[in-house]
Write a protein that holds these residues in place. Sequence first.
Motif, PDB file in Angstrom:
ATOM      1  N   LYS A   1       0.841  -1.193   0.000  1.00 59.54           N
ATOM      2  CA  LYS A   1       0.000   0.000   0.000  1.00 59.54           C
ATOM      3  C   LYS A   1       0.880   1.248   0.000  1.00 59.54           C
TER       4      LYS A   1
ATOM      5  N   TYR B   1      -1.535   8.038  -2.061  1.00 57.47           N
ATOM      6  CA  TYR B   1      -1.880   8.658  -3.342  1.00 57.47           C
ATOM      7  C   TYR B   1      -1.122   9.976  -3.500  1.00 57.47           C
TER       8      TYR B   1
ATOM      9  N   THR C   1      -2.678   2.870  -7.578  1.00 56.25           N
ATOM     10  CA  THR C   1      -2.643   4.162  -6.882  1.00 56.25           C
ATOM     11  C   THR C   1      -1.773   5.169  -7.619  1.00 56.25           C
TER      12      THR C   1
END
Length: 611
Positions: A75, A78, A568
């Motif tokens: 992860k 952004y 992302t």
Amino acid sequence: MVFHLKSKMKNKDFRPGAYLDIFPRIVPFTLGFIVLCGFSFYLGGIFCSEKNRYFKQDEASIVQSQQETTVDPLKIEYVEFSECSLNYQDYTPCTDPKRWKKYRNYRLSFMERHCPQITDRNECLVPPPDGYKPPIRWPKSKDQCWYRNVPYDWISNKKSTQHWLRKEGDKFFFPGGGTMFPNGVNSYVKLMQKLIPGMKNRTIRTAIDTGCGVASWGGDLLDHGILTVSLAPRDNHEAQVQFALERGIPAILGIISTQRLPFPSNSFDMAHCSRCLIPWTEYDGIYLLEIHRILRPGGFWVLSGPPINYEHRWRGWNTTVEEQKSDYDKLKKLLTSMCFKLYNKKDDIAVWQKSLDSSCYDQLTSSSYPPKCDYSSDPDSAWYTPLQPCLTIPSQTFKKLGVNSVPKWPNRLHVSPERISMIFNGNSGGFKHDNSRWKVRVKHYKALLPALGSDEIRNVMDMNTLYGGFASALIDSPLWVMNVVSSYGPNSLGVVYDRGLIGTYHDWCEPFSTYPRTYDLLHLDGLFTAESHRCEMKYVLLEMDRILRPNAYAIIRESYYFIDAIATITQGMRWDCEKQDTEYIVSKEKLLVCQKKLWHANHSQDSGNDF
């Protein structure tokens, strides 16, 4: 013990009789040592056999345990990437004219690849020119393109009498002229076909055009089933390679200077120079040696322009007939020394053929020039590898490398090449399996992306191929594929060329040798899984954005671990992406099918986002 004896022998007080005194003690010690080693070896064998037995028993449970182990997907936060200045609409990071002054003029080496350091890499989106439109589709694009997409007038103004291209209204038109074929490339190619019959019977499949202009020669050869890599540097001939790619013709930025071209040995069936301004006879013929390296046995080198046909042409070359005759004689001598033979000659075109077998090379002596390259020189090493002043002798291990030995096109596409044995675990069975696998994958891709296989997609890059299976599965579509083989991965590019496909070496930690907005589709298969330990994902994706055309596509096949992070980043690059299952719905692997949006620069930012 032996070291101890030798050290005593070096001592000036050591007595010769001392060796006889200790000899009876050495023999039983040595015998005992041998017996002990043998016993240890025996025990080791028992241990290893038992270890293998227990390992095989537990192998299934170990694999099952690994499959059940999951790692949370990567992860990242952004980030919305800003626009670069309009000054960088034609930015080529590794061949940037703004940085040329930092490098040497020697042999024009400043035009070679000189990439910015990671700290100097851009983190902004390269804008299209004002008025940019979706490119004209193939095959119409071969003859015309939008002026605003490649808004450069130098070639049009300077080469108008040679009919490279002409500007009419909002378009450039390509009448097919060139310096040595101002009346059209078609008649030029027809003469060449008479000189080289293999161009008509599918013997010749791959070619390279050094100093390609706007790639009219390579474009015409497509009609004859010949796939050409058009090569040119970024120089005062504004955007030669960009014009070629805008037309839908394969091309790449490059120059023969101090480093090898990024291709393996014995790759091309034919090489071509039409007044390409390469000084072939200078520097002891080192540029000819590079042509020799990349040509297959029996391959052809075609030269038109000085000094060919000097008897009738010298007056227009700003030279003397004596100078041109001397240069021609020197050229013939150099080519003969490299085991080329004059194959045919007519008017402005001369054709030499590289030796088909080893008979010529066997006659070369230690005093011959150029010397043979020694065995420490890898003929396929071609990523930032200096040119070497020696003759690359084709390997005698492979009997089917020659132009006349490789199956004719298109049969060669489906035959397992000999060079596959050079790759770890490479064999004909794996080759067939790879072909079958890619047929299934491409069928799935077409279901997800209906544009694939239509005239909407012309210029395609497979960013990390193995054998060219993706390109092979698309061979009946109206497109071509640049097959990229990692300079850090298995060296399989020779196999790609043996199949009659084209490609190049590259390291994706660096920008690619092309202009912005030159590809309609980028495809990658596990690139980040293989290279994320070396290459930062963000910069690879920004480079993909640079070379993709607006409204173009990317198919990203990756491990589930990376796929969300990639999505992302692409969102911050204004791409539209959808996550999809693979053809067999494998949970550990996902697809990201993306489209780059068409956007126009915000002129208020022109001064604030320079690199």
